[in-house]
Design an enzyme around this catalytic site. Structure first.
Site, PDB file in Angstrom:
ATOM      1  N   ASP A 165      -5.813   2.457  -3.472  1.00 32.90           N
ATOM      2  CA  ASP A 165      -7.078   2.279  -2.715  1.00 32.90           C
ATOM      3  C   ASP A 165      -7.539   3.152  -1.679  1.00 32.90           C
ATOM      4  O   ASP A 165      -8.446   3.240  -1.011  1.00 32.90           O
ATOM      5  CB  ASP A 165      -7.009   0.771  -1.883  1.00 32.90           C
ATOM      6  CG  ASP A 165      -5.891   0.740  -1.030  1.00 32.90           C
ATOM      7  OD1 ASP A 165      -5.081   1.835  -0.847  1.00 32.90           O
ATOM      8  OD2 ASP A 165      -6.022  -0.223  -0.150  1.00 32.90           O
ATOM      9  N   SER A 205       0.823  -1.245   0.064  1.00 34.88           N
ATOM     10  CA  SER A 205      -0.099  -0.158   0.068  1.00 34.88           C
ATOM     11  C   SER A 205       0.856   1.199  -0.012  1.00 34.88           C
ATOM     12  O   SER A 205       1.559   1.626  -0.931  1.00 34.88           O
ATOM     13  CB  SER A 205      -1.009  -0.141   1.253  1.00 34.88           C
ATOM     14  OG  SER A 205      -2.004   0.800   1.110  1.00 34.88           O
ATOM     15  N   ASP A 236      -2.450   6.337  -3.601  1.00 31.65           N
ATOM     16  CA  ASP A 236      -1.317   5.732  -3.130  1.00 31.65           C
ATOM     17  C   ASP A 236      -0.623   4.504  -3.961  1.00 31.65           C
ATOM     18  O   ASP A 236      -1.128   4.357  -4.803  1.00 31.65           O
ATOM     19  CB  ASP A 236      -1.484   5.063  -1.490  1.00 31.65           C
ATOM     20  CG  ASP A 236      -2.382   4.209  -1.478  1.00 31.65           C
ATOM     21  OD1 ASP A 236      -3.230   3.907  -2.302  1.00 31.65           O
ATOM     22  OD2 ASP A 236      -2.443   3.347  -0.272  1.00 31.65           O
ATOM     23  N   ASP A 262      -1.002   1.535  -4.165  1.00 31.81           N
ATOM     24  CA  ASP A 262      -2.084   0.386  -4.706  1.00 31.81           C
ATOM     25  C   ASP A 262      -3.355   0.878  -4.963  1.00 31.81           C
ATOM     26  O   ASP A 262      -4.181   0.290  -5.522  1.00 31.81           O
ATOM     27  CB  ASP A 262      -1.934  -1.002  -3.776  1.00 31.81           C
ATOM     28  CG  ASP A 262      -2.822  -0.610  -2.529  1.00 31.81           C
ATOM     29  OD1 ASP A 262      -2.815   0.587  -1.942  1.00 31.81           O
ATOM     30  OD2 ASP A 262      -3.187  -1.496  -1.874  1.00 31.81           O
TER      31      ASP A 262
END
Length: 447
Positions: free
Chosen positions: A245, A102, A241, A243
């Site tokens: 999400d 992440s 960010d 990834d």
């Protein structure tokens, strides 16, 4: 109690336990056995990843473990985390896997799991999988070993799904948008989607090299994107960010708005349109008290959960709510997605700009925040500073001083070796005193 899984899957420094190729193989075999309890029929798993160098290593190890139990593996390549939840359901897979840490730096990595319904696993499922990892699993017979293949159009499928969450006639023509992809999983998808919707796109953080994900860019470090918004005279900035999400929004003045402000905007807008289910927004204990007061003024409720977007989603599903998220920028719109989706949330903010004709600065400041201070203290392996008597005493003293004036939240991070000390209080001097006092005791306890 879970030993391996944290707030959001398994996470750590690459090539260090538990983020080693050997452990990834064992994890792959365990989840393969867990989700292939019925030996009949075809069993498949989809695997996505972000742009970290270690993603190649972990992808191959997980694939080996999964195929060894008879699972067929579909490799999506670099895609946002919400794309994995989507593809798990749309491809009728038994399991979805996202390889990502992440917002963490490039040296870290992680493994997140989605069940066949596209939602993240429950605590109990993770406990059961940990037990299988410890005990080991028997491989499939030679003739039942699984296959692996690449899926070339995953990001295009995801892009179309994200666009379909907006009204069909909505266009972003006339909007100049800075999109910061954090050199991560959405580095191609996000600019493409914005361009297809008609925006004038200024990309930032779209040149991943395996080592620069989240480096001086993205939702946790939006300074460059904010400067780019101002220097280019852009209408708005959208920062994702690694990834994709989570999201933060930057207005035309370069001011950053967090997930609380975005959730306030969406909750209010959806309520007026009679689209907000249950008359409530679901958020975590980290969300600002100002958000709770704002919602109450709108006749809406704030349902609080433990930290972690999967706990938000669990409460949303239990209560039949369709909007939730975290202050950090995970925004969950369950009518369209199974997990936090930064790009989708960013698009809905842009839709509000188009439909209301208001500037980003007007929409991203829905309420006055109660002063909030968060400080992190890193601790070493084997340390448990929150159990120290001196720390417990400092926390008790702080709670007594804040009684009736604010709130205090102390917790261990589920993704990093950090103790997070957060407080809210209208009295800024008292706020600093209580947080600094606890931080000093935690630091002393860690040596």
């Amino acid at each position: 109690m879970r030993k391996l899984f944290g707030t959001d899957g398994v996470r750590g420094t690459a090539n260090t336990h538990p983020m080693t190729a050997e452990m990834a193989l064992r994890i792959g075999a365990a989840v393969g056995r867990y989700f292939r309890r019925d030996a009949s029929g075809v069993h498949r798993v989809v695997i996505g990843k972000d742009t970290r160098l270690s993603g190649y290593m972990l992808e191959n190890a997980l694939t080996a473990g999964l195929t060894s139990t008879g699972m067929n593996v579909l490799l999506l390549g670099p895609v946002p985390t919400p794309a994995v939840g989507l593809m798990t359901r749309s491809m009728r897979a038994d399991l979805g896997v996202m390889i990502s840490a992440s917002h963490n730096p490039a040296i870290d990595n992680g493994i997140k799991f989605f069940g066949p319904d596209g939602f993240k696993l429950s605590d109990q499922a993770e406990i059961d999988i940990e037990r299988l990892i410890e005990e080991g699993v028997s491989p499939a017979q030679a003739q039942n070993i699984g296959r692996a293949r690449r899926v070339d159009d995953a990001r295009f499928r995801y892009g179309e799904r994200v666009k379909s969450s907006l009204p069909r006639d909505l266009r972003l023509g006339g909007l100049k948008v800075v999109i910061d992809c954090a050199n991560g999983a959405a580095h191609r998808t996000a600019p493409e989607v914005l361009w297809e919707l008609g925006a004038d796109v200024i990309p930032v953080g779209t040149a991943p090299d395996g080592k620069n994900i989240n480096l001086d860019c993205g939702s946790t470090q939006p300074r460059v994107a904010a400067e780019t918004v101002v220097s280019h005279g852009a209408d708005v900035g959208i920062c994702l960010d690694g990834d994709a999400d989570r999201v933060v929004v930057i207005d035309e003045t370069g001011t950053v708005a967090d997930g609380d402000q975005l959730m306030a905007l969406l909750a209010s807008s959806w309520s007026r349109a009679d689209q907000l289910k249950g008359g409530a927004l679901v958020a975590t204990v980290m969300s600002n008290l100002g958000l709770e007061r704002y919602l109450a003024g709108q006749g809406l409720r704030l349902e609080r959960t433990a930290v972690g977007d999967r706990y938000v989603v669990e409460r949303m599903r239990e209560g039949g709510f369709n909007l939730g998220g975290e202050q950090s920028g995970h925004i969950v719109m369950s009518d369209y997605a199974t997990t936090g989706d930064g790009l989708m949330a960013g698009l809905h903010f842009l839709a509000e700009m188009v439909q209301t004709g208001k500037k980003a600065s007007e929409l991203s400041r829905q309420f006055e925040t109660v002063p909030q201070l968060l400080k992190n203290v890193r601790f070493g392996a084997g340390q448990a500073p929150l159990e120290a008597a001196s720390v417990q005493s400092a926390i008790s003293d702080a709670e007594a001083r804040l009684n009736g004036q604010g709130r205090l939240l102390i917790r261990k991070s589920g993704t990093e070796p950090l103790i997070r000390v957060m407080a809210e209080c209208e009295d800024s001097a008292l706020l600093n005193q209580v947080v600094d006092g606890i931080v000093a005791e935690v630091e002393a306890a860690t040596g």
